[in-house]
Scaffold this motif. Structure first.
Motif, mmCIF file in Angstrom:
data_model
loop_
_atom_site.group_PDB
_atom_site.id
_atom_site.type_symbol
_atom_site.label_atom_id
_atom_site.label_comp_id
_atom_site.label_asym_id
_atom_site.label_seq_id
_atom_site.Cartn_x
_atom_site.Cartn_y
_atom_site.Cartn_z
ATOM 1 N N PRO A 1 0.839 -1.201 0.000
ATOM 2 C CA PRO A 1 0.000 0.000 0.000
ATOM 3 C C PRO A 1 0.874 1.252 0.000
ATOM 4 C CG PRO A 1 -0.855 -1.612 1.534
ATOM 5 C CD PRO A 1 0.488 -2.123 1.092
ATOM 6 N N SER A 2 0.614 2.148 -0.945
ATOM 7 C CA SER A 2 1.512 3.293 -1.140
ATOM 8 C C SER A 2 0.735 4.513 -1.585
ATOM 9 C CB SER A 2 2.561 2.962 -2.216
ATOM 10 O OG SER A 2 3.214 1.741 -1.928
ATOM 11 N N ALA A 3 1.311 5.679 -1.294
ATOM 12 C CA ALA A 3 0.792 6.952 -1.778
ATOM 13 C C ALA A 3 1.926 7.686 -2.478
ATOM 14 C CB ALA A 3 0.246 7.794 -0.630
ATOM 15 N N VAL A 4 1.645 8.181 -3.692
ATOM 16 C CA VAL A 4 2.669 8.860 -4.491
ATOM 17 C C VAL A 4 2.080 10.157 -5.035
ATOM 18 C CG1 VAL A 4 4.208 8.694 -6.491
ATOM 19 C CG2 VAL A 4 3.667 6.636 -5.164
ATOM 20 N N VAL A 5 2.801 11.243 -4.864
ATOM 21 C CA VAL A 5 2.415 12.536 -5.432
ATOM 22 C C VAL A 5 3.379 12.868 -6.562
ATOM 23 C CG1 VAL A 5 2.137 15.015 -5.016
ATOM 24 C CG2 VAL A 5 1.461 13.369 -3.247
ATOM 25 N N ARG B 1 7.104 13.969 -5.929
ATOM 26 C CA ARG B 1 7.337 14.928 -4.856
ATOM 27 C C ARG B 1 7.130 14.314 -3.470
ATOM 28 N NH1 ARG B 1 7.744 20.294 -6.443
ATOM 29 N NH2 ARG B 1 8.348 20.492 -4.240
ATOM 30 N N PHE B 2 6.425 13.196 -3.405
ATOM 31 C CA PHE B 2 6.147 12.524 -2.132
ATOM 32 C C PHE B 2 5.888 11.062 -2.433
ATOM 33 C CE2 PHE B 2 2.945 10.721 0.721
ATOM 34 C CZ PHE B 2 3.429 11.017 1.978
ATOM 35 N N ALA B 3 6.415 10.188 -1.596
ATOM 36 C CA ALA B 3 6.153 8.760 -1.734
ATOM 37 C C ALA B 3 6.227 8.114 -0.358
ATOM 38 C CB ALA B 3 7.149 8.103 -2.684
ATOM 39 N N GLU B 4 5.186 7.410 0.004
ATOM 40 C CA GLU B 4 5.182 6.647 1.259
ATOM 41 C C GLU B 4 4.731 5.228 0.944
ATOM 42 O OE1 GLU B 4 3.041 6.605 5.629
ATOM 43 O OE2 GLU B 4 3.678 8.535 4.778
ATOM 44 N N VAL B 5 5.601 4.271 1.225
ATOM 45 C CA VAL B 5 5.360 2.858 0.941
ATOM 46 C C VAL B 5 5.288 2.119 2.268
ATOM 47 C CG1 VAL B 5 6.192 0.806 -0.277
ATOM 48 C CG2 VAL B 5 6.655 3.101 -1.215
ATOM 49 N N GLN B 6 4.229 1.342 2.457
ATOM 50 C CA GLN B 6 4.023 0.645 3.728
ATOM 51 C C GLN B 6 3.914 -0.866 3.505
ATOM 52 O OE1 GLN B 6 4.258 1.792 6.637
ATOM 53 N NE2 GLN B 6 3.965 4.011 6.509
ATOM 54 N N PRO B 7 4.982 -1.629 3.723
ATOM 55 C CA PRO B 7 4.906 -3.087 3.588
ATOM 56 C C PRO B 7 3.887 -3.719 4.544
ATOM 57 C CG PRO B 7 7.180 -2.370 3.521
ATOM 58 C CD PRO B 7 6.372 -1.182 3.918
ATOM 59 N N ASN B 8 3.658 -3.094 5.688
ATOM 60 C CA ASN B 8 2.611 -3.537 6.609
ATOM 61 C C ASN B 8 1.289 -2.964 6.116
ATOM 62 O OD1 ASN B 8 0.771 -3.947 8.680
ATOM 63 N ND2 ASN B 8 2.109 -3.196 10.292
#
Length: 236
Positions: free
Chosen positions: A187-191, A199-206
């Motif tokens: 699950p990830s969020a990318v701008v 400009r932004f990336a958050e990757v959550q393996p959990n």
């Protein structure tokens, strides 16, 4: 009359509610196995391959639930775009998270004129169900060959032993996705800004942890401000 102002809900709160319901309903063995699997995914993840700020995104085109195509060029034509990667339409955690984003992220992005797209490797005709179930007013798109997922370094797949165990429980992920593949995204969020730069990336393996809407919105505003500043300098 005094009125108490209610703070916006967080994604962590949405996910905590789901976990609380599982804690109350699931047997201890199932809870332990679930937690161990999520722990293994975190341990095995390689953050060095994850999409990161500064990466330039090559053009892509994805089929959308309900028909049509979403293209990077169109998404960033008027401003930044936000991509949310999720597993598949029947994933309880993904349903909870997307419902949270519908309430806490989508309205703010709509006011800013920013495109929001939720992306899964599941075939588009099956993704229609999650869009209709919650009445999403943002685009739900499919990456059925997981090309974009792989490009962003988000994909993972179970081992052969884990696949066999899953099939023994009557769960065939390849059939669920409709592609034969067992690759899922973290699950990830990318701008992505108008210059097609991340400009932004958050990757959550959990998969029980999701990027907070406040962080995504802040990144969107920063990207828009930076683009306006660059445009102004070029015009002066």
């Amino acid at each position: 009359m005094n009125q108490t102002r209610t703070a916006p809900r967080t994604l962590a709160e949405f996910m905590a509610e789901l976990q609380a319901s599982r804690d109350a309903e699931w047997p201890a063995e199932q809870l332990r196995g679930h937690a161990e699997l999520r722990g293994r995914l975190v341990e095995q993840a390689d953050p060095s391959r994850f999409v990161a700020p500064g990466d330039v995104v090559a053009p892509f085109a994805l089929p959308t639930a309900g028909g049509g195509t979403t293209r990077l060029d169109d998404l960033v034509a008027r401003g930044p775009a936000v991509l949310l990667f999720f597993r598949f339409e029947a994933c309880p955690a993904c349903n909870t998270a997307l419902r949270g984003y519908q309430q806490t992220l989508a309205p703010a992005l709509r006011e800013l004129g920013v495109e929001l797209v939720a992306i899964s490797p599941q075939v588009p005709e099956r993704l229609v169900r999650v869009r209709e179930r919650h009445g999403f007013d943002f685009t739900v798109a499919s990456d059925p060959d997981h090309a974009l997922i792989d490009r962003f370094g988000l994909g993972f797949a179970p081992t052969d032993a884990e696949r066999d165990a899953s099939r023994a429980r009557g769960v065939d992920l390849g059939e669920i996705l409709g592609t034969g593949s067992w690759v899922l995204p973290y699950p990830s969020a990318v701008v992505i800004d108008q210059a097609k730069v991340v400009r932004f990336a958050e990757v959550q393996p959990n998969w029980m942890v999701r990027a907070e809407s406040t962080r995504i919105i802040a990144a969107v505003r920063a990207a828009a401000t930076a683009h306006a500043s660059i445009t102004e300098r070029k015009g002066s």
